[in-house]
Design a protein around this motif. Structure first.
Motif, PDB file in Angstrom:
ATOM      1  N   UNK A  80       0.840  -1.206   0.000  1.00 53.80           N
ATOM      2  CA  UNK A  80       0.000   0.000   0.000  1.00 53.80           C
ATOM      3  C   UNK A  80       0.866   1.243   0.000  1.00 53.80           C
ATOM      4  N   UNK A  81       0.260   2.341  -0.429  1.00 49.83           N
ATOM      5  CA  UNK A  81       0.936   3.638  -0.336  1.00 49.83           C
ATOM      6  C   UNK A  81       0.978   4.037   1.141  1.00 49.83           C
ATOM      7  N   UNK A  82       1.803   5.034   1.455  1.00 49.75           N
ATOM      8  CA  UNK A  82       1.898   5.464   2.860  1.00 49.75           C
ATOM      9  C   UNK A  82       0.540   5.933   3.386  1.00 49.75           C
ATOM     10  N   UNK A  83      -0.318   6.455   2.495  1.00 47.91           N
ATOM     11  CA  UNK A  83      -1.642   6.890   2.937  1.00 47.91           C
ATOM     12  C   UNK A  83      -2.691   5.764   2.861  1.00 47.91           C
ATOM     13  N   UNK A  84      -2.248   4.519   2.769  1.00 51.38           N
ATOM     14  CA  UNK A  84      -3.146   3.382   3.012  1.00 51.38           C
ATOM     15  C   UNK A  84      -3.971   2.897   1.835  1.00 51.38           C
ATOM     16  N   UNK A  85      -3.526   3.206   0.594  1.00 49.25           N
ATOM     17  CA  UNK A  85      -4.300   2.762  -0.572  1.00 49.25           C
ATOM     18  C   UNK A  85      -3.574   1.645  -1.321  1.00 49.25           C
ATOM     19  N   UNK A  86      -4.357   0.655  -1.787  1.00 41.19           N
ATOM     20  CA  UNK A  86      -3.778  -0.486  -2.513  1.00 41.19           C
ATOM     21  C   UNK A  86      -3.895  -0.312  -4.029  1.00 41.19           C
ATOM     22  N   UNK A  87      -4.740   0.607  -4.455  1.00 40.26           N
ATOM     23  CA  UNK A  87      -4.911   0.893  -5.888  1.00 40.26           C
ATOM     24  C   UNK A  87      -5.561   2.271  -6.000  1.00 40.26           C
ATOM     25  N   UNK A  88      -5.443   2.874  -7.191  1.00 39.17           N
ATOM     26  CA  UNK A  88      -6.189   4.114  -7.409  1.00 39.17           C
ATOM     27  C   UNK A  88      -7.668   3.757  -7.496  1.00 39.17           C
ATOM     28  N   UNK A  89      -8.534   4.758  -7.437  1.00 46.29           N
ATOM     29  CA  UNK A  89      -9.989   4.527  -7.473  1.00 46.29           C
ATOM     30  C   UNK A  89     -10.394   3.706  -8.699  1.00 46.29           C
ATOM     31  N   UNK A  90      -9.688   3.933  -9.831  1.00 41.71           N
ATOM     32  CA  UNK A  90     -10.026   3.197 -11.059  1.00 41.71           C
ATOM     33  C   UNK A  90      -9.293   1.856 -11.151  1.00 41.71           C
ATOM     34  N   UNK A  92       2.958  -4.060   3.426  1.00 42.61           N
ATOM     35  CA  UNK A  92       4.188  -3.508   2.857  1.00 42.61           C
ATOM     36  C   UNK A  92       3.916  -2.068   2.422  1.00 42.61           C
ATOM     37  N   UNK A  93       4.550  -1.118   3.113  1.00 45.72           N
ATOM     38  CA  UNK A  93       4.333   0.306   2.804  1.00 45.72           C
ATOM     39  C   UNK A  93       5.360   0.760   1.774  1.00 45.72           C
ATOM     40  N   UNK A  94       4.871   1.332   0.671  1.00 47.99           N
ATOM     41  CA  UNK A  94       5.772   1.832  -0.361  1.00 47.99           C
ATOM     42  C   UNK A  94       6.005   3.326  -0.171  1.00 47.99           C
ATOM     43  N   UNK A  95       7.178   3.801  -0.593  1.00 50.50           N
ATOM     44  CA  UNK A  95       7.516   5.204  -0.358  1.00 50.50           C
ATOM     45  C   UNK A  95       6.809   6.145  -1.337  1.00 50.50           C
ATOM     46  N   UNK A  96       5.494   6.238  -1.181  1.00 48.63           N
ATOM     47  CA  UNK A  96       4.711   7.128  -2.045  1.00 48.63           C
ATOM     48  C   UNK A  96       3.374   7.436  -1.359  1.00 48.63           C
ATOM     49  N   UNK A  97       2.852   8.623  -1.662  1.00 46.80           N
ATOM     50  CA  UNK A  97       1.529   9.042  -1.180  1.00 46.80           C
ATOM     51  C   UNK A  97       0.698   9.310  -2.429  1.00 46.80           C
TER      52      UNK A  97
END
Ligand SMILES: NC(=O)c1ccc[n+]([C@@H]2O[C@H](COP(=O)([O-])OP(=O)(O)OC[C@H]3O[C@@H](n4cnc5c(N)ncnc54)[C@H](OP(=O)(O)O)[C@@H]3O)[C@@H](O)[C@H]2O)c1
Length: 189
Positions: free
Chosen positions: A14-24, A145-150
């Motif tokens: 996931x991104x640092x802000x807790x998302x596993x994919x974009x909305x689409x 697994x947190x990736x270095x991106x928001x």
């Protein structure tokens, strides 16, 4: 009858802000270019042994459709020859013998069917299925697994979770790529 040795893990990146994919549904941001000098590198032999220890995978239909589209683009099938159980109420293409579809009571399916046959059961997404798995009290462990991106917005790691779930931090590893892998055990009441 549940196998007491069996273990249910939820794992996603996931991104640092807790998302596993974009909305689409896009996961283009998974490729990051950070460098953390003090981090570990992933040893291919370790990864191979680690994946070998997984006995089966469970995923939602939208994650399955993403996996099929990756395969169609020549990016391969990430689950080897391990059984893959796809949760769906729809009729979806079955591209290999290792894939099986399931609909109906998820708790009974995991506790009666999967736990009696497999030791290491991995839920690999997406957000709807991991939320359901945690909400129903089916998971023993969460690997995050947190990736270095928001990325600001997207599909959450746990969609529609309607209660708190207490966790115990069991392991933490930082990698040269800037990824931080967290392993939490789910605390039973
Ligand atoms: N970053 C990562 O590590 C990672 C990992 C996995 C996925 N993803 C991404 O996450 C996105 C998909 O996540 P998502 O939350 O939208 O969907 P999802 O969890 O993959 O799939 C949800 C769907 O699965 C079916 N389902 C769920 N629970 C069920 C149950 N108990 N019984 C029967 N069917 C059930 C339903 O679809 P039906 O209409 O078919 O019944 C539901 O709409 C994709 O973009 C994927 O690429 C990212």
């Amino acid at each position: 009858m549940a196998n007491t040795d069996s273990h249910v893990t939820i794992h996603m990146a996931a991104s640092l802000d807790g998302f596993i994919a974009r909305k689409d549904g896009r996961v283009d941001w998974l490729e990051t270019s950070d460098e953390f000098a003090g981090g570990d590198t992933l040893d291919p032999a370790f990864v191979e042994a680690f994946l070998k220890a997984i006995d089966c995978y469970v995923m939602g239909s939208r994650t399955y459709q993403t996996a099929l589209s990756f395969e169609a683009k020549g990016m391969g099938w990430s689950y080897g020859d391990k059984p893959v159980f796809v949760l769906t109420s729809r009729k979806l293409p079955r591209t290999r013998d290792t894939v099986e579809f399931h609909s109906g009571d998820l708790a009974r399916f995991v506790n009666d069917r999967l736990r009696s046959t497999f030791r290491s059961i991995w839920f690999v997404g997406g957000g709807v299925v991991s939320g359901e798995c945690l909400r129903l009290g089916l998971a023993d462990e969460v690997r995050y697994s947190i990736l270095p991106i928001v990325i600001g917005d997207g599909i959450s790691f746990f969609e529609k979770l309607d209660r708190d779930v207490a966790l115990h931090l069991a392991e933490i590893k930082a990698y040269k790529s800037g990824m931080v892998a967290l392993c939490y055990e789910v605390r039973r009441k």
